[in-house]
Design an enzyme around this catalytic site. Sequence first.
Site, PDB file in Angstrom:
ATOM      1  NE  ARG A 188      -3.750  -2.306   0.189  1.00 11.82           N
ATOM      2  CZ  ARG A 188      -3.465  -3.426  -0.491  1.00 11.82           C
ATOM      3  NH1 ARG A 188      -2.448  -3.496  -1.325  1.00 11.82           N
ATOM      4  NH2 ARG A 188      -4.222  -4.490  -0.376  1.00 11.82           N
ATOM      5  CB  CYS A 245      -9.273  -1.357   4.656  1.00  9.99           C
ATOM      6  SG  CYS A 245     -10.097  -2.933   4.436  1.00  9.99           S
ATOM      7  CD  GLU A 316      -5.648   0.782   2.727  1.00 12.96           C
ATOM      8  OE1 GLU A 316      -5.337  -0.383   2.995  1.00 12.96           O
ATOM      9  OE2 GLU A 316      -6.609   1.087   2.002  1.00 12.96           O
TER      10      GLU A 316
HETATM   11  N1  EPU Z   1     -11.957 -10.711   9.446  1.00 18.39           N
HETATM   12  C1  EPU Z   1     -12.444 -10.838  10.724  1.00 18.39           C
HETATM   13  N2  EPU Z   1     -13.200  -9.824  11.222  1.00 18.39           N
HETATM   14  C2  EPU Z   1     -13.481  -8.714  10.511  1.00 18.39           C
HETATM   15  C3  EPU Z   1     -12.959  -8.577   9.213  1.00 18.39           C
HETATM   16  C4  EPU Z   1     -12.194  -9.602   8.683  1.00 18.39           C
HETATM   17  O1  EPU Z   1     -12.212 -11.821  11.406  1.00 18.39           O
HETATM   18  O2  EPU Z   1     -14.195  -7.838  11.033  1.00 18.39           O
HETATM   19  C5  EPU Z   1     -11.167 -11.815   8.876  1.00 18.39           C
HETATM   20  C6  EPU Z   1     -11.804 -12.438   7.642  1.00 18.39           C
HETATM   21  O3  EPU Z   1     -12.742 -13.427   7.986  1.00 18.39           O
HETATM   22  C7  EPU Z   1     -10.609 -12.998   6.904  1.00 18.39           C
HETATM   23  C8  EPU Z   1      -9.483 -12.020   7.258  1.00 18.39           C
HETATM   24  O4  EPU Z   1      -9.928 -11.298   8.406  1.00 18.39           O
HETATM   25  O5  EPU Z   1     -10.252 -14.249   7.410  1.00 18.39           O
HETATM   26  C9  EPU Z   1      -9.174 -11.036   6.121  1.00 18.39           C
HETATM   27  O6  EPU Z   1     -10.356 -10.306   5.826  1.00 18.39           O
HETATM   28  P1  EPU Z   1     -10.698  -9.812   4.335  1.00 18.39           P
HETATM   29  O7  EPU Z   1     -10.728 -10.979   3.418  1.00 18.39           O
HETATM   30  O8  EPU Z   1     -11.900  -8.959   4.428  1.00 18.39           O
HETATM   31  O9  EPU Z   1      -9.431  -8.997   3.908  1.00 18.39           O
HETATM   32  P2  EPU Z   1      -8.740  -7.732   4.572  1.00 18.39           P
HETATM   33  O10 EPU Z   1      -7.304  -8.089   4.741  1.00 18.39           O
HETATM   34  O11 EPU Z   1      -9.470  -7.265   5.786  1.00 18.39           O
HETATM   35  C10 EPU Z   1      -8.053  -6.710   2.287  1.00 18.39           C
HETATM   36  C11 EPU Z   1      -7.943  -5.293   1.790  1.00 18.39           C
HETATM   37  C12 EPU Z   1      -9.301  -4.812   1.299  1.00 18.39           C
HETATM   38  C13 EPU Z   1      -9.797  -5.747   0.203  1.00 18.39           C
HETATM   39  C14 EPU Z   1      -9.909  -7.159   0.821  1.00 18.39           C
HETATM   40  C15 EPU Z   1     -10.431  -8.223  -0.146  1.00 18.39           C
HETATM   41  C16 EPU Z   1      -6.269  -4.169   3.185  1.00 18.39           C
HETATM   42  C17 EPU Z   1      -6.011  -3.254   4.332  1.00 18.39           C
HETATM   43  N3  EPU Z   1      -7.535  -4.447   2.916  1.00 18.39           N
HETATM   44  O12 EPU Z   1      -8.904  -6.668   3.444  1.00 18.39           O
HETATM   45  O13 EPU Z   1      -9.113  -3.532   0.740  1.00 18.39           O
HETATM   46  O14 EPU Z   1     -11.049  -5.308  -0.282  1.00 18.39           O
HETATM   47  O15 EPU Z   1      -8.596  -7.562   1.267  1.00 18.39           O
HETATM   48  O16 EPU Z   1      -9.505  -8.500  -1.118  1.00 18.39           O
HETATM   49  O17 EPU Z   1      -5.332  -4.636   2.548  1.00 18.39           O
HETATM   50  C18 EPU Z   1      -9.163  -1.189   1.134  1.00 18.39           C
HETATM   51  O18 EPU Z   1      -7.986  -1.202   0.807  1.00 18.39           O
HETATM   52  O19 EPU Z   1      -9.781  -0.142   1.411  1.00 18.39           O
HETATM   53  C19 EPU Z   1      -9.830  -2.470   1.249  1.00 18.39           C
HETATM   54  C20 EPU Z   1     -11.031  -2.578   1.763  1.00 18.39           C
END
Ligand code: EPU
Length: 322
Positions: A188, A245, A316
């Site tokens: 990022r 995020c 972020e």
């Molecule tokens: N999870 C939880 N609780 C929550 C949210 C997530 O336990 O409240 C768990 C999920 O079940 C999963 C893990 O955390 O096992 C990862 O969650 P998720 O797949 O939603 O991915 P993320 O790492 O939270 C990233 C990007 C998002 C993007 C998603 C999907 C970052 C900071 N965020 O989220 O990007 O949409 O992957 O590919 O890298 C953004 O950049 O604004 C953004 C939303």
Amino acid sequence: MAIVLFMSLDPDSKKWLTQRLGANVKFDEPMSKHTYFRIGGPADAFISPQSRKDLFEVIDWSRQRELPYMVIGNGTNLLVKDKGIRGLVIVLTKCLNKITQTQTAKEEITVTAESGVRLQTLCRHAIKFGLGGMNFAVGIPGTAGGAILMNAGTSYGSIEDVLSSVNVMLTEGQTVRIESELLDFKYRNLSWDKAINTKERDQIIVLEGCFRLWPSDSKELKKEAQEFLQERTKTQPTRFPSAGCFFKNPLGDKSAGQLIEMAGLKGKKIGGARVSTQHANFIINYGKASAADVLGLMEFVQETVSNTFDIDLEPEVKIIGS
Ligand code: EPU
């Protein structure tokens, strides 16, 4: 070191801007109208140049006058503080909004997107013309320029996977093409350190990015994009304004969302700001939140996660203004 405080725009500057840009400049414009968070105090001048010529002229003029300026995408990843932004805010969505493409090798097509093109428009273009490589970005709001600067991405990939070069404007107004080998991408983040030898790196303006894509089946791409989008709407809040995020995922096996949920913070509220109950890494504007509410909640989350897991969460979202 002298500290120069910029108060607000002088009448001469306002006059020049009005004469030069007409309806494309607005004074004391609430940034809440231009951010996805729907939060933010006024910008002294909010400028939407209609052409490259207008853009270059305004930048050149503001440099000569030593007026501070800031270029923004379409406000998707921004938290603007309540007192707003001194100087000029320049948005590129009207002047840099073209997409072109050329076949650069047998199995390679280079799509050039100007900075103000919405990332979703670029994704749709790739699907329409059967070009693989962009689907990782389906659903990410924001402009191509903003996405390049923050190496936007999802679990399916990020900008660094497809960007072959960028065209930028440097502080003195000259434009330069930089190949991807000289772009220092991190999670990022994009650093200019390897490519450009200037102290004012934060004043560099991305004009366009060239994306290296490959021939693919348009129908298959469309199907995949729909699946990614469905997944996104299932797990992320869409009913309330947010900036996506809020924190970067820290190193280690737990995402920011997981850590915030495990710290018991889902639903935590300060004023009109709330940790989403759907995805804990989203701070939502639950009802007339101020930037101070969001910043208060951000600090509370950081402190709680740090005390519970000894992990520091870094925003972020880009926090700007005074
Ligand atoms: N999870 C939880 N609780 C929550 C949210 C997530 O336990 O409240 C768990 C999920 O079940 C999963 C893990 O955390 O096992 C990862 O969650 P998720 O797949 O939603 O991915 P993320 O790492 O939270 C990233 C990007 C998002 C993007 C998603 C999907 C970052 C900071 N965020 O989220 O990007 O949409 O992957 O590919 O890298 C953004 O950049 O604004 C953004 C939303």
